[in-house]
Structures are given as C-alpha cells and as structure tokens.
Design a protein around this motif. Structure first.
Motif, short mmCIF file in Angstrom:
data_model
loop_
_atom_site.label_atom_id
_atom_site.label_comp_id
_atom_site.label_asym_id
_atom_site.label_seq_id
_atom_site.Cartn_x
_atom_site.Cartn_y
_atom_site.Cartn_z
N GLY A 53 0.75 -1.18 0.03
CA GLY A 53 0.09 0.03 -0.24
C GLY A 53 0.86 1.24 0.05
O GLY A 53 0.32 2.57 -0.11
N LEU A 54 2.26 0.94 0.07
CA LEU A 54 3.04 2.31 0.04
C LEU A 54 3.40 2.66 -1.09
O LEU A 54 3.97 1.73 -1.91
N SER A 55 3.04 3.74 -1.90
CA SER A 55 3.46 4.21 -3.17
C SER A 55 4.63 5.31 -3.27
O SER A 55 5.28 5.53 -2.19
N THR A 56 5.58 5.30 -4.28
CA THR A 56 6.67 5.90 -4.26
C THR A 56 6.52 7.44 -4.02
O THR A 56 7.20 8.00 -3.29
N LYS A 57 5.42 7.79 -4.49
CA LYS A 57 5.23 9.26 -4.20
C LYS A 57 4.87 9.63 -2.80
O LYS A 57 5.35 10.81 -2.46
N VAL A 58 4.31 8.94 -2.27
CA VAL A 58 3.83 9.03 -0.66
C VAL A 58 4.97 8.95 -0.04
O VAL A 58 5.37 9.79 0.94
N LEU A 59 6.02 7.87 -0.24
CA LEU A 59 7.08 7.77 0.40
C LEU A 59 8.01 8.98 0.27
O LEU A 59 8.58 9.35 1.37
N ASN A 60 8.18 9.39 -0.84
CA ASN A 60 9.03 10.51 -1.24
C ASN A 60 8.71 11.71 -0.35
O ASN A 60 9.35 12.43 0.06
N GLN A 61 7.20 12.06 -0.27
CA GLN A 61 6.61 13.17 0.47
C GLN A 61 7.15 13.04 2.13
O GLN A 61 7.63 13.84 2.77
N CYS A 62 6.96 11.80 2.43
CA CYS A 62 7.17 11.29 3.82
C CYS A 62 8.72 11.76 4.06
O CYS A 62 9.19 12.12 5.00
N LEU A 63 9.40 11.13 3.31
CA LEU A 63 10.99 11.18 3.67
C LEU A 63 11.35 12.61 3.69
O LEU A 63 12.19 13.20 4.37
N LYS A 64 10.87 13.46 2.47
CA LYS A 64 11.45 14.72 2.22
C LYS A 64 10.87 15.58 3.62
O LYS A 64 11.77 16.26 4.24
N ARG A 65 9.81 15.45 4.14
CA ARG A 65 9.38 15.94 5.36
C ARG A 65 10.21 15.75 6.69
O ARG A 65 10.67 16.60 7.49
N ASN A 66 10.66 14.31 6.75
CA ASN A 66 11.43 13.96 7.78
C ASN A 66 12.88 14.53 7.69
O ASN A 66 13.52 14.84 8.65
N VAL A 67 13.49 14.66 6.48
CA VAL A 67 14.77 15.45 6.32
C VAL A 67 14.57 16.72 6.66
O VAL A 67 15.49 17.48 7.49
N GLU A 68 13.36 17.42 6.41
CA GLU A 68 13.27 18.89 6.42
C GLU A 68 13.37 19.04 8.03
O GLU A 68 13.71 20.11 8.30
N PHE A 69 12.74 18.45 8.79
CA PHE A 69 12.81 18.21 10.10
C PHE A 69 13.98 17.90 10.80
O PHE A 69 14.17 18.05 12.00
N GLY A 70 15.06 17.28 10.24
CA GLY A 70 16.35 16.82 10.67
C GLY A 70 16.26 15.66 11.41
O GLY A 70 16.98 15.09 12.04
#
Length: 113
Positions: A53-70
């Motif tokens: 159920g995990l798509s590449t698009k949603v994963l990339n958004q999630c990873l980007k947010r986590n990188v932005e938060f540090g």
C-alpha cells in the motif's frame, strides 16, 4: 513580597516540537519508515517493495518531510545507477526516543481502560 507580584508567567506548549510530533503522527507512513530503518531497510525502492500500500510518491513526501525536520538524513551516492539511502540523524534518535515514550504512555492508558 508584594501581593501584586506574580511568581509565574503563563506556560505555553513548545511550538516547533509540537508541530513536528503532529506532522509525524499525521503522516500515516512515518512510523512505518522508522520501523523499516531500524530493520536495516534504508533505500526507498526497498521500502516500497516491503510495505503493502505504500507508493513511491507518498514515500518521497514522507521522507522529504523527515529530512526537513532533521529526523532523517539523505545520503546520495555518486555512482551509476544512482543510489540513495536514508539514515536517522542524532537529533532523530532523540526524537524517536520521545515517540517511544509516547507509545509506552499510550499502552499504559490502554491497559487502564
């Protein structure tokens, strides 16, 4: 001491950290990503293949947010084919420890209910 003197000022919630916790819990995949990273799965393609159920698009958004938060760090390898891996930062370790404490607190609440 004068009776009109105030001993305490109004305490407010920490804004940045509260927003981080809300954003992480609001993203239904962040906790799954942390679980994958702790299991040694740190490449995005591997993450998508391991979670139904995990798509590449949603994963990339999630990873980007986590990188932005540090919380996470993105490591790009200069090779062909391109390779990207994610790892938990030192700050991320502290943040994840707090999330673990929140989970333990929730379990305690659930046991009392």
């Amino acid at each position: 001491m004068n009776n009109n003197e105030k001993l305490f000022s109004r305490k407010t919630a920490p804004q940045s950290s509260a927003r981080m916790v809300e954003a992480i819990y609001g993203c239904k995949w962040s906790l799954t990503v942390y679980q994958l990273l702790s299991s040694g799965v740190n490449r995005p393609g591997e993450m998508v293949r391991n979670v139904e159920g995990l798509s590449t698009k949603v994963l990339n958004q999630c990873l980007k947010r986590n990188v932005e938060f540090g919380i996470l760090d993105k490591v790009v390898f200069n090779e062909l084919p391109p390779r990207v891996e994610y790892q938990v930062t030192e700050f991320g370790e502290k943040f994840l420890a707090i999330l673990d404490q929140l989970e333990a607190l929730q379990q305690e609440i659930d046991e009392k209910a």
